[in-house]
Design an enzyme around this catalytic site. Structure first.
Site, PDB file in Angstrom:
ATOM      1  N   GLU A  62       0.348   8.051   2.102  1.00  0.00           N
ATOM      2  CA  GLU A  62       1.655   8.137   1.110  1.00  0.00           C
ATOM      3  C   GLU A  62       1.447   8.554   0.107  1.00  0.00           C
ATOM      4  OE1 GLU A  62       0.470   6.001  -1.828  1.00  0.00           O
ATOM      5  OE2 GLU A  62      -1.303   6.411  -1.105  1.00  0.00           O
ATOM      6  N   GLY A 114      -4.771   9.107  -2.511  1.00  0.00           N
ATOM      7  CA  GLY A 114      -3.467   8.607  -1.607  1.00  0.00           C
ATOM      8  C   GLY A 114      -3.375   9.800  -0.989  1.00  0.00           C
ATOM      9  N   GLU A 115      -2.421   9.958  -0.825  1.00  0.00           N
ATOM     10  CA  GLU A 115      -1.399  11.371   0.102  1.00  0.00           C
ATOM     11  C   GLU A 115      -2.041  11.430   1.199  1.00  0.00           C
ATOM     12  OE1 GLU A 115      -2.681  14.729  -2.452  1.00  0.00           O
ATOM     13  OE2 GLU A 115      -1.470  14.080  -4.572  1.00  0.00           O
ATOM     14  N   GLY A 116      -2.916  10.745   1.899  1.00  0.00           N
ATOM     15  CA  GLY A 116      -4.109  11.251   3.066  1.00  0.00           C
ATOM     16  C   GLY A 116      -4.958  12.075   2.822  1.00  0.00           C
TER      17      GLY A 116
END
Length: 336
Positions: A161, A303-305
């Site tokens: 995300e 985050g960001e995966g």
């Protein structure tokens, strides 16, 4: 849009395939014949069986791995809960498109496709200290966007995300689902100072109080306290289960987004593995509550995966050992 009402969505959350015991047992049996002491590859062995169970084949494959990054903006940032302004969400989506973010590099190394899905970034969710983050229509639209993004031709998916302020809804959802109060679940996110941390706690406490009537229903929690990208991750996690695709969950926000599925169904997250434990303080507590031991602990909180993507090569390693190691008989190695 696959879900036109909360009742439809709830029914889908209760109708979950169990995976293939036959495939998982076949993998476990093969593992015991390979040239190693039984169990000596630890979690690599159980990962291979997990892949087999959810793909429904005793020789899993990882030809198509995709990382989904869902992006959304949050009205609760008006309470001063983030160190960064909301426009950074849009700017980071552009950075993803230009290949300049950490997730771009990690996806490339992992041999994974990257799909970034912005969700109505010009219209932040409601400030949940004042109103529900999303009404039913907005919540179902976001869940449906995530659900529709996942396609049956994928072998493994990672969810991540981007959303300035989204550790605040993640902490609020965790507190609502598992109790313990706001302070127990709240961390510094992108690096707020002590005053910012206090504002986060106050905002979450206000949200929990204002939406107390919705907190008995996990879907009500996700709508009242969540965000569009969290709802999309929830929908994508549900779609993966229905399609028989194993999932690597990323950090605190991603895990909190998926957590309502575990509250709706006792095996709701059985098709997922926690790729890592974040440095965000609530994540370890949330993983313990969900019974999801993490693969990695690298002190990450991006985050960001990113953590999920790092774990892809661990999953690839598990599959390579399962598929390519020789048995004792094939190698002419004596067993004990």
């Amino acid at each position: 849009m696959p879900f036109k009402s909360l009742d439809e969505l709830r029914a889908a959350c209760l109708d979950l395939p169990a995976g293939s015991d036959t495939a998982a047992k076949a993998v476990a049996s093969r593992q015991d014949t390979l040239t190693k002491p039984q169990g000596s590859l630890g979690r690599l062995e159980t990962i291979a069986a997990w892949l087999a169970r959810w793909q429904g084949r005793d020789m899993p494959k990882l030809d198509r791995v995709k990382v989904f990054v869902f992006a959304g903006n949050h009205g609760v940032t008006a309470q001063g809960v983030s160190a960064y302004p909301s426009e950074v969400t849009v700017q980071m989506v552009a950075n993803f498109a230009g290949g300049g973010a950490a997730i771009n590099q990690l996806a490339r190394i992992a041999g994974a496709e990257l799909d970034v899905i912005p969700l109505d970034l010009d219209h932040p969710t409601g400030d949940f200290t004042q109103v529900p983050a999303m009404d039913e229509k907005a919540f179902l639209a976001a869940v449906s966007a995530g659900y529709d993004a996942v396609t049956k031709d994928l072998d493994l998916v990672c969810f991540g995300e981007m959303g300035i302020g989204n550790t605040t809804p993640a902490a609020a959802i965790s507190a609502a689902l598992f109790g313990g109060g706001a302070e127990k679940w709240t961390g510094r996110g992108t690096g707020v100072d002590d005053a910012g941390l206090k504002r986060k706690v106050v905002a979450i406490e206000a949200g929990l109080k204002r939406h107390a009537a919705a907190l008995a229903d996990p879907l009500g929690v996700a709508a009242a306290l969540g965000g569009r990208e969290l709802a999309a991750i929830f929908g994508a996690t549900l779609a993966a289960r229905h399609l028989g695709i194993p999932v690597l969950l990323d950090g605190f926000v991603c895990t909190a987004a998926a957590a309502p599925l575990a509250r709706l169904h006792p095996t709701g997250l059985s098709h997922t593995i926690a790729a890592h434990v974040s440095a965000e303080s609530g994540h370890r507590r949330l993983l313990e509550a969900l019974g999801l031991p993490p693969l990695l602990d690298l002190g990450m909180r991006l985050g960001e995966g990113s953590g999920a993507c790092l774990a892809v090569n661990i999953v690839r390693s598990a599959l390579e050992c399962h598929a390519r190691m020789a048995s004792f008989a094939e190698a002419g190695v004596s067993e004990k």
